[in-house]
Structures are given as C-alpha cells and as structure tokens.
Design a protein around this motif. Structure first.
Motif, short mmCIF file in Angstrom:
data_model
loop_
_atom_site.label_atom_id
_atom_site.label_comp_id
_atom_site.label_asym_id
_atom_site.label_seq_id
_atom_site.Cartn_x
_atom_site.Cartn_y
_atom_site.Cartn_z
N LYS A 63 0.84 -1.20 0.00
CA LYS A 63 0.00 0.00 0.00
C LYS A 63 0.87 1.24 0.00
O LYS A 63 1.83 1.34 0.78
N CYS A 64 0.57 2.18 -0.88
CA CYS A 64 1.29 3.45 -0.91
C CYS A 64 0.65 4.40 0.10
O CYS A 64 -0.55 4.66 0.06
N LEU A 65 1.46 4.93 1.01
CA LEU A 65 0.96 5.81 2.07
C LEU A 65 1.08 7.28 1.70
O LEU A 65 0.58 8.14 2.44
N SER A 66 1.74 7.58 0.59
CA SER A 66 1.96 8.97 0.19
C SER A 66 0.94 9.38 -0.87
O SER A 66 0.52 8.57 -1.70
N THR A 67 0.56 10.64 -0.83
CA THR A 67 -0.31 11.18 -1.88
C THR A 67 0.56 11.78 -2.98
O THR A 67 1.69 12.21 -2.73
N ASP A 68 0.03 11.81 -4.19
CA ASP A 68 0.75 12.39 -5.33
C ASP A 68 2.15 11.78 -5.45
O ASP A 68 3.16 12.47 -5.48
N ALA A 69 2.20 10.44 -5.51
CA ALA A 69 3.47 9.72 -5.45
C ALA A 69 4.15 9.56 -6.81
O ALA A 69 5.34 9.26 -6.87
N ILE A 70 3.41 9.75 -7.90
CA ILE A 70 3.94 9.47 -9.24
C ILE A 70 4.17 10.77 -10.01
O ILE A 70 3.30 11.65 -10.04
N GLN A 71 5.33 10.88 -10.63
CA GLN A 71 5.60 12.00 -11.54
C GLN A 71 5.62 11.46 -12.96
O GLN A 71 6.44 10.60 -13.30
N GLU A 72 4.71 11.94 -13.78
CA GLU A 72 4.60 11.48 -15.16
C GLU A 72 5.34 12.43 -16.10
O GLU A 72 5.38 13.64 -15.88
N PHE A 73 5.90 11.84 -17.17
CA PHE A 73 6.69 12.62 -18.12
C PHE A 73 6.01 12.79 -19.47
O PHE A 73 6.51 13.53 -20.32
N THR A 74 4.92 12.10 -19.68
CA THR A 74 4.23 12.22 -20.96
C THR A 74 2.77 11.82 -20.79
O THR A 74 2.45 10.94 -19.99
N ASP A 75 1.91 12.49 -21.53
CA ASP A 75 0.50 12.08 -21.58
C ASP A 75 0.14 11.56 -22.96
O ASP A 75 -1.02 11.29 -23.25
N ASP A 76 1.18 11.39 -23.80
CA ASP A 76 0.97 10.88 -25.16
C ASP A 76 2.13 9.95 -25.51
O ASP A 76 3.01 10.30 -26.30
N ARG A 127 16.66 3.10 -22.87
CA ARG A 127 15.23 3.00 -22.61
C ARG A 127 14.70 4.38 -22.21
O ARG A 127 15.43 5.22 -21.70
N SER A 128 13.41 4.57 -22.45
CA SER A 128 12.73 5.77 -21.98
C SER A 128 11.65 5.35 -20.99
O SER A 128 11.05 4.28 -21.13
N ILE A 129 11.42 6.18 -19.98
CA ILE A 129 10.40 5.88 -18.99
C ILE A 129 9.32 6.95 -19.02
O ILE A 129 9.60 8.12 -19.30
N GLN A 130 8.09 6.55 -18.75
CA GLN A 130 6.96 7.47 -18.82
C GLN A 130 6.66 8.12 -17.47
O GLN A 130 5.93 9.12 -17.41
N ALA A 131 7.20 7.55 -16.39
CA ALA A 131 6.94 8.11 -15.06
C ALA A 131 7.93 7.49 -14.08
O ALA A 131 8.58 6.49 -14.38
N TRP A 132 8.03 8.11 -12.90
CA TRP A 132 8.78 7.49 -11.81
C TRP A 132 8.12 7.81 -10.47
O TRP A 132 7.26 8.70 -10.38
#
Length: 465
Positions: free
Chosen positions: A172-185, A289-294
C-alpha cells in the motif's frame, strides 16, 4: 596462374577499403609449413571453437537488436565469423585463419589460431572456473542456500523448484501524489530518455578478476594477460549497486528531468540519469530506454511479510537485512546504476508476531491465545546469523568478527553509499553524448592499468582528461 585464398571479413573496422588475397606458392608452402600431431590439432580446434563462440555470444544481443555494425564504428559490417553461425566455429580443412607461431628449435610451433589479424585472445581460465561451487546455481534440493530456501528456487538445468518460505503482500502506498509522469501521449512522446546502461563485460579482467580467493583487487600495472591466468585467482565478489549518497536527497538534481542539463555541472554533479541530446534531438534507440513516469522521492509504502519454517540463521539474516542502521539503503527496481531505487526498510515491531515452532504447536493444540513474542528472540536470531557468518568467513574464524568479513563490509559500504559522483568510468567528468565510455578502458590499458578498487576500501577511479 597461381593459387590464392580470398579472405573476406567485411568492413569490420573503419578506414578498411580492401580484402586480403593470399597467394600459395609451392616454395613458400614448403618453407612455412608446420606439422601438427593429432593432440595439437584437437587442442587448436577446441580453442578455435571457444574463441568463435565467445565472439558470437559477446555480440548476440546487439545483432538481435538489429545492429549491422560494431558499436565503435559509424559505418561498416560485422565480421563473417560473428554472423556466420555455428559453422564458423568448426575448424575444417581449408579454413583460412591467422596463426600465432613460436620458434621451437629449428621448427615453428603453432600456439593459437585467429579469424582476423587483430583478434581477441581468450584467457587461460574462464570466470566460471573461478566461481566457488557454493555460489553457483544449485541443481538439487540439497544444494540450496539459505537465500534459495527463503525466497525460492527454480532449477536452471532441468526439473525442480522450491517455492520458498516468504511471501510479500498487501502493498500500500501511504503517500499522496506519489507518481511523476513525463508524458501524456506515449505514442508520440515516449517520455524521459535514460542514459545507456552497459551490460556485463567479464573480459574486463581488471574489474572482474581478483588476485586471490578473498576478492582483492589486481595490483596497479598488472599485465593484461595476467587476468584470468590462474586457478588461484578469484572473482571480485557479489554484484551490488552502491547507494548514490551525494545526490539521493538533492532535490535540484532530480527536478525538471525532461530538460537536458547533462552539460551543466551543479556543485560537481551532472545529470547522470538522462541521455544527452545530440544536435538538439533526443537520442532514443536500441541502446537505451525511456520511462513514462517514476515514483517521487520520499514516497512511503507499507507491506506485509509472511514467513514460515525458517531456521534461526535464515531468520536472523532476514531480520538483519530489515534492520540496517539509519541512512543505509537497499536498492530496488530498474535503473539502479543511475541512482534509482534507494529504499530504506523498517520493521513495525508493534504489528510483528514472530513465534518459535513450539509456540505455534502450543497454540494449535489449545487454540488459546499465546504470549506475545519475546523481542529477545529476534535479537538472538540475528546474533546466531552473525556468529555463523563470522565463523565461516572471518579471517580468524572468530564468531565475534562479523564486521570484518569482507563481503559484509562491502555490502554495508554499498548500503551506506559513496561520496562523489557514481557512474561508469569515462574520460571526462562531463557525460559524452555518444556514450563512448570504452575510451576510458583504452586509455587505462595504455597507461596506469588500474583495477576497480575494493568496495570495502573504495577510492574511486580517475578521469583521463
């Protein structure tokens, strides 16, 4: 008309324009002919097969990925012996090759055969022969290590598996807004291009070979041919990824990752995780490699661990790993060489129920509540693990010398992290847009011939600029 051999090896190096033609004249054949007995011929065939198979295995991934040329060249083709398949590994009558010869009295002795004039040479011993049997993948249940028993095992060479005695669940993730996304396309913008990650290269003996069975680094200036030269040598140790202490909590370093800052030094640190742009264009190919989020820094997770039927040593090892000192980190997930995945683990003892076998027996016989676990039992298991390791591996075989065991020292150093930048060796401090880190190794062979320092006594490697 004279007989001749046409040697076609393709444009395997830059600035090559012609193939070679070898003429065979009767006078030369008599002058330079070498006689071989059957034993010598068999040894040369075996060595040839090992060499060609090594060539092909080394470049197998690159060719499968569609590469048409060696990565060090901007044009050209692979040599025939690399792409020719298994038939190239068979040394037959009429095979054209280069021979390394030595004088043997008035005669010549062939010591090795090579497919090209500038060829690699196999070492006297291979890495597998230097690996202790206890560290090789087990083939039977009797050979399982404590780690195999705890986490599970699958036979790599046949039938057989063991499901292990540990389960992770209820993450379970206990943090809010835990993901940073790098692309929406993702179809048009694959995200953040990571820098090139190198694959293992055991032929770099200065990084892989130990001068002894304890994993000590080769001495400065050791000749290249002395790598993998003796069964008395060893391998450097377990593969670990040191924690990037200097930049782990540096918010400025990780902020705005999509902006190429690889050419800018911020307090001596470059944006190591990102692949530099080239001529203003992102570099995305089979090498990276490219990543879409971390997952963002300081994100907290909670999970449960269920264990059963562990010995005191196995449980002690697990508890020791879960109770490292503060500011000591495990590494989890991909991109670890780039500083990703440093995690700190802590046990919530108020929610922990560790009982001995006889305690569970008492519970199931009566179905009545049993006493809470004694905290000292966990400490005793950790002590048992430490004493067992020290007795087996410490220099003086003393149960009190756990901290002196070299691989324990190395692991703790990796978990604590190192000061200064951590990256693959390279010529200059600034990342190279072309990723040509092999130049460091070339310069090292020409000059100081440095080996990778021991992790328990890490001093770093120099730039050559």
């Amino acid at each position: 008309m004279e007989n001749a051999y046409l040697c076609i090896t393709n444009q395997n190096i830059e600035n090559k324009y012609n193939e070679r033609v070898f003429f065979t004249r009767p006078a030369d054949e008599k002058k330079w002919s070498v006689s071989l007995n059957e034993l010598q011929a068999d040894e040369l065939r075996k060595a040839w097969k090992e060499l060609i198979e090594n060539y092909q295995e080394e470049h197998e991934r690159e060719i499968e990925a569609g590469s048409e040329r060696p990565p060090q060249t901007s044009y050209g083709k692979w040599s025939r012996h690399i792409t020719g398949g298994s038939q190239e590994a068979q040394l037959k009558d009429g095979t054209l090759c280069y021979a390394f010869v030595e004088k043997d009295g008035k005669n010549l002795k062939v010591t090795a055969l090579y497919p090209v004039m500038i060829a690699r040479k196999l070492f006297e011993v291979d890495p597998d022969s230097l690996l202790p049997e206890s560290l090789k993948p087990p083939g039977t249940f009797k050979e399982l290590s404590p780690a195999d028993r705890v986490f599970g095992w699958v036979n790599q060479k046949g039938k057989g598996a063991y499901k292990g005695q540990l389960r992770l669940h209820s993450v379970k993730c206990l943090s809010t807004d835990a993901i940073q996304e790098f692309t929406d396309d993702p179809a048009n913008n694959p995200g953040l291009p990571l820098t090139i990650l190198g694959q293992p290269k055991p032929q770099q003996s200065r990084f892989y070979v130990a001068k002894d069975k304890q994993g000590g680094a080769l001495s400065k200036g050791t000749p290249k041919q002395d790598g993998y030269a003796s069964a008395n040598q060893g391998l450097r140790g377990r593969k670990v990824y040191p924690h990037h202490k200097a930049i782990a909590h540096n918010t400025e370093y990780w902020n705005d990752p999509m902006r190429d800052r690889t050419g800018q030094s911020v307090n001596g640190y470059y944006q190591e995780y990102r692949r530099p742009k080239k001529d203003g264009t992102e570099q995305r190919d089979s090498q990276n490699r490219s990543i879409q989020a971390w997952v963002k820094q300081n994100t907290q997770f909670q999970f449960d661990i269920d264990i059963t039927n562990l010995s005191s040593v196995e449980l002690g090892a697990l508890l020791w790993l879960l109770t490292l000192l503060d500011k000591h980190y495990h590494r989890l997930g991909g991109g670890k060489p780039l500083g990703f995945g440093s995690v700190q683990l802590k046990i919530d003892w108020s929610q922990t129920d560790l009982q001995l076998g006889q305690d569970w027996q008492q519970y199931y016989e009566s179905l009545l509540p049993i006493d809470p676990p004694d905290p000292k039992q966990a400490e005793q298991c950790i002590d048992t693990f430490k004493q067992t390791v020290a007795l087996a591996y410490s220099p003086k075989k003393n149960t009190e010398d756990f901290e002196e065991v070299l691989f324990i020292r190395a692991f703790k150093q990796a978990a604590k992290g190192l000061d200064g930048p951590i990256h693959y060796p390279r010529v200059s401090a600034q990342p190279d847009p072309d990723g040509e880190n092999f130049e460091w190794f070339t310069e090292n062979e020409k000059g100081k011939k440095l080996a990778l320092p021991s992790l328990w006594d890490e001093t770093g490697l120099p730039y050559w600029e």
